[in-house]
Every structure is written in C-alpha cells, then in structure tokens.
Design a protein around this motif. Structure first.
Motif, PDB file in Angstrom:
ATOM      1  N   ALA A  41       0.847  -1.204   0.000  1.00 45.31           N
ATOM      2  CA  ALA A  41       0.000   0.000   0.000  1.00 45.31           C
ATOM      3  C   ALA A  41       0.879   1.249   0.000  1.00 45.31           C
ATOM      4  CB  ALA A  41      -0.975   0.010   1.166  1.00 45.31           C
ATOM      5  N   TYR A  42       1.723   1.308  -1.027  1.00 43.56           N
ATOM      6  CA  TYR A  42       2.635   2.439  -1.226  1.00 43.56           C
ATOM      7  C   TYR A  42       3.451   2.724   0.039  1.00 43.56           C
ATOM      8  CZ  TYR A  42       0.493   3.556  -5.759  1.00 43.56           C
ATOM      9  OH  TYR A  42       0.066   3.508  -7.060  1.00 43.56           O
ATOM     10  N   GLY A  43       3.947   1.642   0.634  1.00 45.65           N
ATOM     11  CA  GLY A  43       4.861   1.786   1.760  1.00 45.65           C
ATOM     12  C   GLY A  43       4.212   1.927   3.112  1.00 45.65           C
ATOM     13  N   SER A  44       2.890   1.835   3.191  1.00 44.97           N
ATOM     14  CA  SER A  44       2.246   2.006   4.498  1.00 44.97           C
ATOM     15  C   SER A  44       2.009   0.642   5.150  1.00 44.97           C
ATOM     16  CB  SER A  44       0.952   2.813   4.358  1.00 44.97           C
ATOM     17  OG  SER A  44       0.130   2.280   3.340  1.00 44.97           O
ATOM     18  N   ASP A  45       0.910  -0.023   4.828  1.00 49.26           N
ATOM     19  CA  ASP A  45       0.633  -1.385   5.288  1.00 49.26           C
ATOM     20  C   ASP A  45      -0.589  -1.870   4.528  1.00 49.26           C
ATOM     21  OD1 ASP A  45      -0.681  -3.552   6.789  1.00 49.26           O
ATOM     22  OD2 ASP A  45       0.923  -3.235   8.243  1.00 49.26           O
ATOM     23  N   ALA A  46      -0.386  -2.753   3.571  1.00 51.86           N
ATOM     24  CA  ALA A  46      -1.467  -3.134   2.663  1.00 51.86           C
ATOM     25  C   ALA A  46      -2.649  -3.767   3.383  1.00 51.86           C
ATOM     26  CB  ALA A  46      -0.932  -4.084   1.590  1.00 51.86           C
ATOM     27  N   ASN A  47      -2.384  -4.600   4.372  1.00 46.37           N
ATOM     28  CA  ASN A  47      -3.480  -5.287   5.055  1.00 46.37           C
ATOM     29  C   ASN A  47      -4.377  -4.308   5.803  1.00 46.37           C
ATOM     30  OD1 ASN A  47      -2.339  -7.632   4.078  1.00 46.37           O
ATOM     31  ND2 ASN A  47      -1.432  -8.243   6.021  1.00 46.37           N
ATOM     32  N   GLU A  48      -3.767  -3.404   6.553  1.00 47.34           N
ATOM     33  CA  GLU A  48      -4.542  -2.418   7.316  1.00 47.34           C
ATOM     34  C   GLU A  48      -5.282  -1.466   6.380  1.00 47.34           C
ATOM     35  OE1 GLU A  48      -5.072  -1.906  10.540  1.00 47.34           O
ATOM     36  OE2 GLU A  48      -3.722  -3.397  11.443  1.00 47.34           O
ATOM     37  N   SER A 351       7.724  11.354  -4.863  1.00 47.64           N
ATOM     38  CA  SER A 351       7.159  10.853  -3.608  1.00 47.64           C
ATOM     39  C   SER A 351       6.934   9.339  -3.662  1.00 47.64           C
ATOM     40  CB  SER A 351       5.848  11.569  -3.290  1.00 47.64           C
ATOM     41  OG  SER A 351       4.907  11.407  -4.334  1.00 47.64           O
ATOM     42  N   TYR A 352       6.504   8.824  -4.809  1.00 48.30           N
ATOM     43  CA  TYR A 352       6.252   7.390  -4.952  1.00 48.30           C
ATOM     44  C   TYR A 352       7.471   6.575  -4.496  1.00 48.30           C
ATOM     45  CZ  TYR A 352       2.690   8.746  -8.532  1.00 48.30           C
ATOM     46  OH  TYR A 352       1.649   9.292  -9.224  1.00 48.30           O
ATOM     47  N   GLU A 353       8.652   6.974  -4.981  1.00 51.48           N
ATOM     48  CA  GLU A 353       9.859   6.212  -4.684  1.00 51.48           C
ATOM     49  C   GLU A 353      10.193   6.265  -3.209  1.00 51.48           C
ATOM     50  OE1 GLU A 353      13.850   5.488  -7.034  1.00 51.48           O
ATOM     51  OE2 GLU A 353      13.872   7.502  -6.173  1.00 51.48           O
ATOM     52  N   LEU A 354      10.063   7.446  -2.612  1.00 50.61           N
ATOM     53  CA  LEU A 354      10.402   7.596  -1.200  1.00 50.61           C
ATOM     54  C   LEU A 354       9.453   6.803  -0.312  1.00 50.61           C
ATOM     55  CD1 LEU A 354      11.917   8.818   1.181  1.00 50.61           C
ATOM     56  CD2 LEU A 354      10.595  10.928   0.872  1.00 50.61           C
ATOM     57  N   ILE A 355       8.159   6.964  -0.484  1.00 47.33           N
ATOM     58  CA  ILE A 355       7.229   6.326   0.451  1.00 47.33           C
ATOM     59  C   ILE A 355       7.190   4.807   0.285  1.00 47.33           C
ATOM     60  CG2 ILE A 355       5.834   8.404   0.734  1.00 47.33           C
ATOM     61  CD1 ILE A 355       3.734   7.223  -1.100  1.00 47.33           C
ATOM     62  N   THR A 356       7.384   4.311  -0.946  1.00 49.48           N
ATOM     63  CA  THR A 356       7.373   2.855  -1.128  1.00 49.48           C
ATOM     64  C   THR A 356       8.677   2.211  -0.671  1.00 49.48           C
ATOM     65  OG1 THR A 356       8.121   3.028  -3.434  1.00 49.48           O
ATOM     66  CG2 THR A 356       5.744   2.936  -3.048  1.00 49.48           C
ATOM     67  N   SER A 357       9.680   3.031  -0.360  1.00 51.64           N
ATOM     68  CA  SER A 357      10.967   2.496   0.090  1.00 51.64           C
ATOM     69  C   SER A 357      11.027   2.280   1.597  1.00 51.64           C
ATOM     70  CB  SER A 357      12.100   3.452  -0.307  1.00 51.64           C
ATOM     71  OG  SER A 357      12.225   3.539  -1.708  1.00 51.64           O
ATOM     72  N   ILE A 358      10.035   2.778   2.336  1.00 48.83           N
ATOM     73  CA  ILE A 358      10.115   2.672   3.791  1.00 48.83           C
ATOM     74  C   ILE A 358      10.062   1.203   4.199  1.00 48.83           C
ATOM     75  CG2 ILE A 358       9.097   3.363   5.988  1.00 48.83           C
ATOM     76  CD1 ILE A 358      10.364   5.620   4.206  1.00 48.83           C
ATOM     77  N   SER A 359      11.128   0.763   4.854  1.00 43.05           N
ATOM     78  CA  SER A 359      11.304  -0.643   5.193  1.00 43.05           C
ATOM     79  C   SER A 359      10.210  -1.135   6.130  1.00 43.05           C
ATOM     80  CB  SER A 359      12.668  -0.823   5.865  1.00 43.05           C
ATOM     81  OG  SER A 359      12.776  -2.106   6.442  1.00 43.05           O
ATOM     82  N   GLN A 360       9.899  -2.420   5.996  1.00 44.77           N
ATOM     83  CA  GLN A 360       8.899  -3.004   6.882  1.00 44.77           C
ATOM     84  C   GLN A 360       9.442  -3.220   8.289  1.00 44.77           C
ATOM     85  OE1 GLN A 360       6.486  -6.161   5.132  1.00 44.77           O
ATOM     86  NE2 GLN A 360       6.823  -5.316   3.096  1.00 44.77           N
ATOM     87  N   ARG A 361      10.740  -2.976   8.502  1.00 42.34           N
ATOM     88  CA  ARG A 361      11.243  -3.033   9.873  1.00 42.34           C
ATOM     89  C   ARG A 361      10.879  -1.773  10.662  1.00 42.34           C
ATOM     90  NH1 ARG A 361      17.870  -2.426  10.141  1.00 42.34           N
ATOM     91  NH2 ARG A 361      18.008  -0.194   9.674  1.00 42.34           N
ATOM     92  N   VAL A 362      10.459  -0.720   9.970  1.00 41.50           N
ATOM     93  CA  VAL A 362      10.013   0.496  10.648  1.00 41.50           C
ATOM     94  C   VAL A 362       8.633   0.220  11.246  1.00 41.50           C
ATOM     95  CG1 VAL A 362       9.340   2.910  10.359  1.00 41.50           C
ATOM     96  CG2 VAL A 362      11.348   2.022   9.158  1.00 41.50           C
ATOM     97  N   LYS A 363       8.488   0.492  12.525  1.00 42.23           N
ATOM     98  CA  LYS A 363       7.234   0.242  13.231  1.00 42.23           C
ATOM     99  C   LYS A 363       6.112   1.111  12.660  1.00 42.23           C
ATOM    100  CE  LYS A 363       5.348   0.312  17.948  1.00 42.23           C
ATOM    101  NZ  LYS A 363       5.694   0.592  19.367  1.00 42.23           N
ATOM    102  N   ARG A 364       4.961   0.497  12.379  1.00 40.37           N
ATOM    103  CA  ARG A 364       3.783   1.216  11.919  1.00 40.37           C
ATOM    104  C   ARG A 364       2.833   1.474  13.079  1.00 40.37           C
ATOM    105  NH1 ARG A 364       7.283  -0.012   7.733  1.00 40.37           N
ATOM    106  NH2 ARG A 364       6.352   0.494   5.707  1.00 40.37           N
ATOM    107  N   ILE A 365       2.331   2.693  13.159  1.00 44.09           N
ATOM    108  CA  ILE A 365       1.331   3.070  14.154  1.00 44.09           C
ATOM    109  C   ILE A 365       0.136   3.631  13.411  1.00 44.09           C
ATOM    110  CG2 ILE A 365       0.779   4.608  16.088  1.00 44.09           C
ATOM    111  CD1 ILE A 365       3.723   4.543  16.860  1.00 44.09           C
ATOM    112  N   PHE A 366      -1.054   3.116  13.709  1.00 45.01           N
ATOM    113  CA  PHE A 366      -2.265   3.512  13.000  1.00 45.01           C
ATOM    114  C   PHE A 366      -3.103   4.434  13.873  1.00 45.01           C
ATOM    115  CE2 PHE A 366      -0.768  -0.374  11.203  1.00 45.01           C
ATOM    116  CZ  PHE A 366      -0.791  -0.091   9.839  1.00 45.01           C
ATOM    117  N   LEU A 367      -3.398   5.611  13.322  1.00 40.28           N
ATOM    118  CA  LEU A 367      -4.165   6.609  14.041  1.00 40.28           C
ATOM    119  C   LEU A 367      -5.586   6.629  13.514  1.00 40.28           C
ATOM    120  CD1 LEU A 367      -1.524   9.499  13.890  1.00 40.28           C
ATOM    121  CD2 LEU A 367      -1.767   7.742  15.654  1.00 40.28           C
ATOM    122  N   GLN A 368      -6.551   6.542  14.397  1.00 40.76           N
ATOM    123  CA  GLN A 368      -7.955   6.581  14.006  1.00 40.76           C
ATOM    124  C   GLN A 368      -8.505   7.987  14.172  1.00 40.76           C
ATOM    125  OE1 GLN A 368      -9.790   4.148  12.717  1.00 40.76           O
ATOM    126  NE2 GLN A 368      -8.645   2.284  13.139  1.00 40.76           N
TER     127      GLN A 368
END
Length: 368
Positions: A41-48, A351-368
């Motif tokens: 999902a462009y470097g965010s988290d596809a499942n979420e 922007s596409y290249e930068l955001i899709t490059s963020i490694s999955q080792r970086v912790k994701r936090i989801f804000l509602q």
C-alpha cells in the motif's frame, strides 16, 4: 498524537478516508472505485489499508503481483482483487485465492487458459489490458481479432474488464497525447465488446486521470497515489492529506571542530565548530544515499536540519548547529506539513519512490 520515542511510520486512517471521499466525489454515482494497494500500500501497510478501505466501500483492489493478493486474502479481504502483473508460474495459486489476472499478451492469455482449464474453471474473471501509449504492458489494437477468436473457443474464462494506463495524465502539457490515448481506448473497447457480445467494466483513469479527465471515468477508475495523499499537482495536493508521517529521534549529539569529518569516507568536513545529531534511521529503512551530503533534510523543533555525510545503513547525521534541541527530541523526516514530495524533490526523485521504500522493519502506528 504522541511524540516519537523511536523510528515510526504513523498512518492517519482518517486522512485516508478523506482522500477516498474526495476522489469519489469526482465520480458519477455508478462509477466503481478500484484502490491500488500494491507495494505494501505504497509503503504504508497493505493489510490495514485494504481492510479500512473495504469497510469504506471500495469496489475493487489492485496489486502488482500474486503474492500481494494472497496476503490480502489471508488478511480478510473479500472484494475482487486485480493482479496487474501476474506471472504464469503462479497462476494456480492465483486461482486458489480467487484473484483476477491482468492478461496483457498472447502468451499469458494462452498459459492462463491452460491452467484454468486444468483447474476445471468456468468463466473465470480476467482483465484484458491494452497498450495505448505507455508502451509497458498490454495488447495492441490489432490483437482484437486474436483475442475474440481465442475467447470464442473456451468457456474457461470471461472478460471482467478491459483497461489501459494513461502515460502522462498529470501533465497538462501532454493533454493532446492523453486525449489520443482515451480516444484509442474507446475505439478498442467498442470493437472488442461488440466482438465478444457483452460489456465488461472499462477503466483507463489513474489518480490524475480522475482529477483531470472526467470524461474518461467510464464505469471504473483506479487510484493509488491519490489515496495516500498526493495529487501530482500543487493544486490537487491542497485537496488531499498525506496519510503517512515518518518520525524518529535524536540518539546522540556531537560537537565537531573545524576540519573534522562526519561519517563514512569522511564525506562531510566541518568548516567551523558545529553540532551534529545522529538519528536511528538509514538506507535500510528507506532513506537512500541520494539524500546524503546536504541534499535532503529533516525537521527538528520546526527547523530544517540538512543531512550531512553519507547516509549509513541504520543511521543518518544532521547539522543542528543553529537548532535548539536535545538527545531524545523528536525528528520529522516527512509528514503532512513537510511532505514526502518535498523531501523527494531535494534528491530529484518523486514521492512514490520515497514512500514505497520505507522498510517493513520500521514500526507502523495507526491513528484513528
């Protein structure tokens, strides 16, 4: 929104919802919306992201490769999933997980029919892709007779959609080219739908197509980058909200003397007494070496701090000589104010290249 205590990527789901509703507001009521969630999902988290969008009422999803679609199914996605670049070696898995292939040339068409027949499928949904000018993937207009003839000889598959991809829909200097793509696509679809005797979904618009070419929305559109907060123009960026904020902290502060160097290969030499900060993020996290040597910057307490020396695998160093800050303070790599697009431009990328490059080792936090 709490201050970062480590390197994190914050995902604002309400911003995602805003972007979806804004893009959807451009469509006719009966035009379907396909959300592109490839590349995590462009470097965010596809499942979420996909689950959130599914709850919002997205009609279709698209991924690049079959394993991405499998992951979505395993995460609870039940809506149709188009695989944009399927490879024949994985066709059996694609069918097992009820994914829908883009069929872009004769070889792939024949190989998919063979596998689908072996798996005893009837009217399995496929998507026929035509090349109208991007010259990447897709049948040519003169392949219509071959496609129709092939389809007429099997009940194994059925065309769910016919689509193409605009090459320069964000660039209004290329409007004539884009309009010609749209015209070509309409000629192709009229001929093919007549030949096969039914009307599949038709889609050619990406995010910039949605925004700039409403006459080409047809009965489905696709959006990727727009959902994540970028409209490919200064005007449209104001209407969208970047969903991701990449943050870290200051691990250590150093004072260097004039003539001292910082980092590998002594790439940065201080021309005076300076203060530097070391941050726990590097090229293994998605901040490429192209941002080093004072091209890129981070934001600390509202002030820009240039990245100095070579970006390391797990760390970057920045110049904080004129910034009031301490070890442990939060650092913004990009967010809704200092955007990924702005940082990407410093290194002559997008922007596409930068955001899709963020490694999955970086912790994701989801804000509602």
């Amino acid at each position: 929104m709490s201050k970062a205590q480590e390197t994190v990527l914050e995902i604002d789901l309400k911003a995602l919802e805003h972007n979806f509703e804004y893009l959807k507001s451009k469509l006719q009521k009966d035009t379907k919306f396909l959300a592109v969630v490839k590349a995590f999902a462009y470097g965010s988290d596809a499942n979420e992201i996909a689950n959130y969008l599914q709850d919002l009422g997205v009609d279709y999803f698209a991924v690049a490769y079959i394993n991405e679609g499998v992951a979505l199914r395993n995460a609870g996605i039940t809506k149709p999933i188009l695989v944009l670049h399927p490879l024949a070696v994985n066709f059996k898995t694609l069918i097992e997980y009820c994914l829908e292939p883009s069929i872009y040339n004769a070889k792939i068409l024949q190989e998919f029919i063979s596998v689908a027949s072996h798996e005893k499928q009837v009217e399995y949904p496929i998507h026929i892709k035509f090349n109208t000018g991007l010259n990447r993937l897709g049948f040519w207009h003169n392949d219509i007779d071959f496609i129709q003839n092939t389809l007429s000889q099997t009940k194994t598959i059925k065309v769910e959609s016919i689509f193409s991809h605009l090459a320069a829909s964000e660039d209004l200097n290329e409007k004539a080219f884009t309009l010609n793509q749209i015209k070509t696509f309409k000629i192709i679809t009229e001929k093919l739908t007549k030949a096969i005797g039914y009307k599949p979904l038709l889609h050619i618009c990406n995010t910039s197509g949605i925004l700039n070419y409403p006459e080409a929305h047809l009965n489905m559109v696709r959006s990727g980058i727009g959902l994540y907060g970028f409209g490919n123009s200064e005007k449209e960026n104001k209407n969208l909200k970047p969903i991701a904020s990449l943050k870290t902290i200051i691990s250590q502060i150093h004072t260097i003397e004039k003539g001292e160097s910082v980092g590998y290969n002594r790439a940065y030499i201080g021309d005076s007494i300076q203060k530097t900060a070391t941050l726990p993020i590097g090229h293994a996290d998605g901040i490429g070496r192209i941002y080093g040597n004072e091209k890129g910057f981070v934001t600390i307490n509202g002030q820009q701090a240039p990245i100095i020396g070579n970006v390391c695998m797990d760390m970057i160093m920045v110049n904080i000589t004129n910034i009031d800050c301490e070890e442990g303070d939060e650092v913004i790599i990009f967010d809704a104010n200092s955007t990924a697009e702005t940082l990407a431009e410093t290194a002559n990328t997008i922007s596409y290249e930068l955001i899709t490059s963020i490694s999955q080792r970086v912790k994701r936090i989801f804000l509602q």
